[in-house]
Every structure is written in C-alpha cells, then in structure tokens.
Design an enzyme around this catalytic site. Structure first.
Site, short mmCIF file in Angstrom:
data_model
loop_
_atom_site.label_atom_id
_atom_site.label_comp_id
_atom_site.label_asym_id
_atom_site.label_seq_id
_atom_site.Cartn_x
_atom_site.Cartn_y
_atom_site.Cartn_z
N HIS A 1 -18.36 -27.17 93.87
CA HIS A 1 -19.82 -27.17 93.86
C HIS A 1 -20.35 -28.56 93.50
CE1 HIS A 1 -18.82 -26.14 89.60
NE2 HIS A 1 -19.78 -27.02 89.35
N HIS B 1 -27.81 -37.40 99.02
CA HIS B 1 -28.57 -36.19 99.34
C HIS B 1 -27.63 -35.00 99.46
CE1 HIS B 1 -27.51 -37.82 103.38
NE2 HIS B 1 -27.22 -36.56 103.61
N GLU C 1 -31.22 -33.00 103.15
CA GLU C 1 -31.20 -33.20 104.60
C GLU C 1 -31.02 -31.85 105.28
OE1 GLU C 1 -28.82 -35.86 107.94
OE2 GLU C 1 -27.82 -35.40 106.05
N GLU D 1 -24.79 -25.86 91.87
CA GLU D 1 -24.97 -25.34 90.52
C GLU D 1 -26.23 -25.95 89.93
OE1 GLU D 1 -23.27 -26.50 86.19
OE2 GLU D 1 -21.73 -26.14 87.71
#
Length: 139
Positions: free
Chosen positions: A5, A73, A116, A55
């Site tokens: 994550h 990003h 994005e 997270e």
C-alpha cells in the site's frame, strides 16, 4: 516481494473519505483504531483491485502536513474519465488538468495529493466541456 500500500496522512478523515470513497469510488477494506497511539488507519482500494491499496492515516492530535518534492502522484484507471471528472467536479473538486484528450486528467485530494486519472483502454473521443477547459492550479 509484494507491493502492499501507499500511506497518506490526512488532517480530516471524514473529508478524505468523502473524496476517496464517495467521489473517487474507492471502498474501505478495513479500519484500525489505535487509542494508545492516538491514530486511525483506513485501508482503501478500487473495486475489484484489493491488492493495490491506499492507507489513510489520521493522527488524532492535529499537525500540519506538507508534500515532499520526491512524491509525484497516485494514479487510477477509470471506466469513463468524463463521468469520473464530472462526478468529482459536481462534488466540489477542482479538475486541475481536464481530460481534453479523453485519456488523462489530474485532481488533488483534500490533503493536496495529486491524483492522476487515466481512461481504461483507448482514449474517449474529445468532448466538451473538457476539450476547451484550461488547466487550473498545479497538478
């Protein structure tokens, strides 16, 4: 090795969940409340893609957060970039880089994280109001 994550610190958990879940379409997988550490962790994923998670870390004691230059990003593929951008815009999110090409757009989360959005598959035909919409702010 396996990717798990990306963690993003948030200042207002409710506002962030509205953005990521209600507007962007992610879903909550699990939540950890840690009274001793005074924080909450909320793990989110795109529908059907539980492997790539974000997270959200909410520290109960407020503190200002800044975005480091090394971070770029988060990126998500979407079924219909125009519908996604319209839902975000209707929810009060600024479309920083509109999907003029039917393929790519950028928005920012409440914490100013650049997101994005990429059209799944081939780009959609150019369409208004997106085709003539200028960039707004940084993306």
């Amino acid at each position: 090795m396996k990717y798990l994550h990306t963690m993003v610190r948030v200042g207002d958990l409710a506002q962030s969940l509205r953005f990521y879940c209600d507007l962007l379409g992610l879903r909550e997988l699990r939540r950890v409340e840690n009274e001793r550490g005074r924080f909450t962790l909320v793990f989110l994923a795109a529908p059907g893609d539980d492997e790539a998670q974000i997270e959200l870390t909410w520290n109960w004691d407020p503190e200002p957060y800044t975005i480091g230059r090394a971070f770029g990003h988060l990126a998500y593929a979407v079924d219909d970039i125009y519908a996604t951008c319209e839902k975000l815009r209707a929810g009060g999110v600024t479309i920083n880089r509109p999907p003029r090409d039917g393929h790519m757009a950028f928005v920012r989360s409440p914490e100013n994280i650049s997101i994005e959005l990429l059209q799944k598959g081939v780009a959609l035909p150019s369409a208004e109001p997106w085709a003539s919409m200028p960039n707004t702010g940084n993306w």
